[in-house]
Write a protein that holds these residues in place. Structure first.
Motif, PDB file in Angstrom:
ATOM      1  N   LEU A   1       1.027  -1.205  -0.110  1.00  0.00           N
ATOM      2  CA  LEU A   1       0.111   0.021  -0.034  1.00  0.00           C
ATOM      3  C   LEU A   1       0.635   1.314   0.030  1.00  0.00           C
ATOM      4  CD1 LEU A   1      -2.712   1.367   0.274  1.00  0.00           C
ATOM      5  CD2 LEU A   1      -2.479   1.126   3.043  1.00  0.00           C
TER       6      LEU A   1
ATOM      7  N   THR B   1      -3.750   0.760  -9.086  1.00  0.00           N
ATOM      8  CA  THR B   1      -4.007  -0.350  -8.336  1.00  0.00           C
ATOM      9  C   THR B   1      -4.432  -1.376  -9.195  1.00  0.00           C
ATOM     10  OG1 THR B   1      -4.734   1.168  -6.574  1.00  0.00           O
ATOM     11  CG2 THR B   1      -5.776  -0.943  -6.452  1.00  0.00           C
TER      12      THR B   1
ATOM     13  N   GLN C   1      -0.192  -7.773  -4.726  1.00  0.00           N
ATOM     14  CA  GLN C   1      -1.290  -6.587  -4.817  1.00  0.00           C
ATOM     15  C   GLN C   1      -0.390  -5.517  -4.811  1.00  0.00           C
ATOM     16  OE1 GLN C   1      -4.819  -6.576  -4.818  1.00  0.00           O
ATOM     17  NE2 GLN C   1      -4.372  -4.395  -5.162  1.00  0.00           N
TER      18      GLN C   1
ATOM     19  N   THR D   1      -1.589  -1.465  -3.978  1.00  0.00           N
ATOM     20  CA  THR D   1      -2.772  -0.637  -3.922  1.00  0.00           C
ATOM     21  C   THR D   1      -2.328   1.061  -3.675  1.00  0.00           C
ATOM     22  OG1 THR D   1      -3.916  -2.146  -2.781  1.00  0.00           O
ATOM     23  CG2 THR D   1      -4.686   0.046  -2.431  1.00  0.00           C
TER      24      THR D   1
ATOM     25  N   SER E   1      -3.293   4.764  -2.687  1.00  0.00           N
ATOM     26  CA  SER E   1      -4.416   5.402  -2.038  1.00  0.00           C
ATOM     27  C   SER E   1      -4.440   6.884  -2.690  1.00  0.00           C
ATOM     28  CB  SER E   1      -4.388   5.547  -0.892  1.00  0.00           C
ATOM     29  OG  SER E   1      -3.031   5.926  -0.150  1.00  0.00           O
TER      30      SER E   1
END
Length: 123
Positions: free
Chosen positions: A10, A90, A118, A120, A122
């Motif tokens: 993230l 993302t 993954q 991601t 933001s």
């Protein structure tokens, strides 16, 4: 050939991540390496590819100038340096290997695929 991707996570928009993909079970330098991604509800899309020597590179227009693909044949590893990340980046990112057959770098069909990692971003 087995491929193991890592490095996802993230990150805030504008940040950076570096993905790695280690290959085993084949002669690494015989393969074109590629990165793909798949966002929820969307088809898998090509991101970048690198020739067996690293001398030829190919990028999707959406990542050109922000992402850099590289490889280290001594370590059987391909990297994807991702800078200036955007929320639209993302996705689950996959590495793939294609036996070098000459011609243009492939953007669709690859012989081997790794599991995804993954990413991601933001806002």
């Amino acid at each position: 050939v087995q491929l193991q991707a890592s490095g996802g996570g993230l990150v805030q928009a504008g940040g950076s991540l570096r993905l790695s993909c280690v290959a085993s079970g084949g002669t690494f330098s015989n393969y074109v390496l590629g990165w793909f991604r798949q966002a929820p509800g969307k088809e898998r899309e090509f991101v970048a590819a690198i020739s067996w020597s690293g001398g030829r590179l190919l990028y999707a227009d959406s990542v050109k100038g922000r992402f850099t693909v590289s490889r280290d044949n001594a370590k059987n590893t391909v990297y994807l340096q991702m800078n200036s990340l955007k929320p639209e980046d993302t996705a689950v990112y996959y590495c793939a290997a294609d036996l070098f057959r000459g011609g243009a770098l492939p953007t669709k069909e690859y012989d081997y695929w790794g599991q995804g990692t993954q990413v991601t971003v933001s806002s």
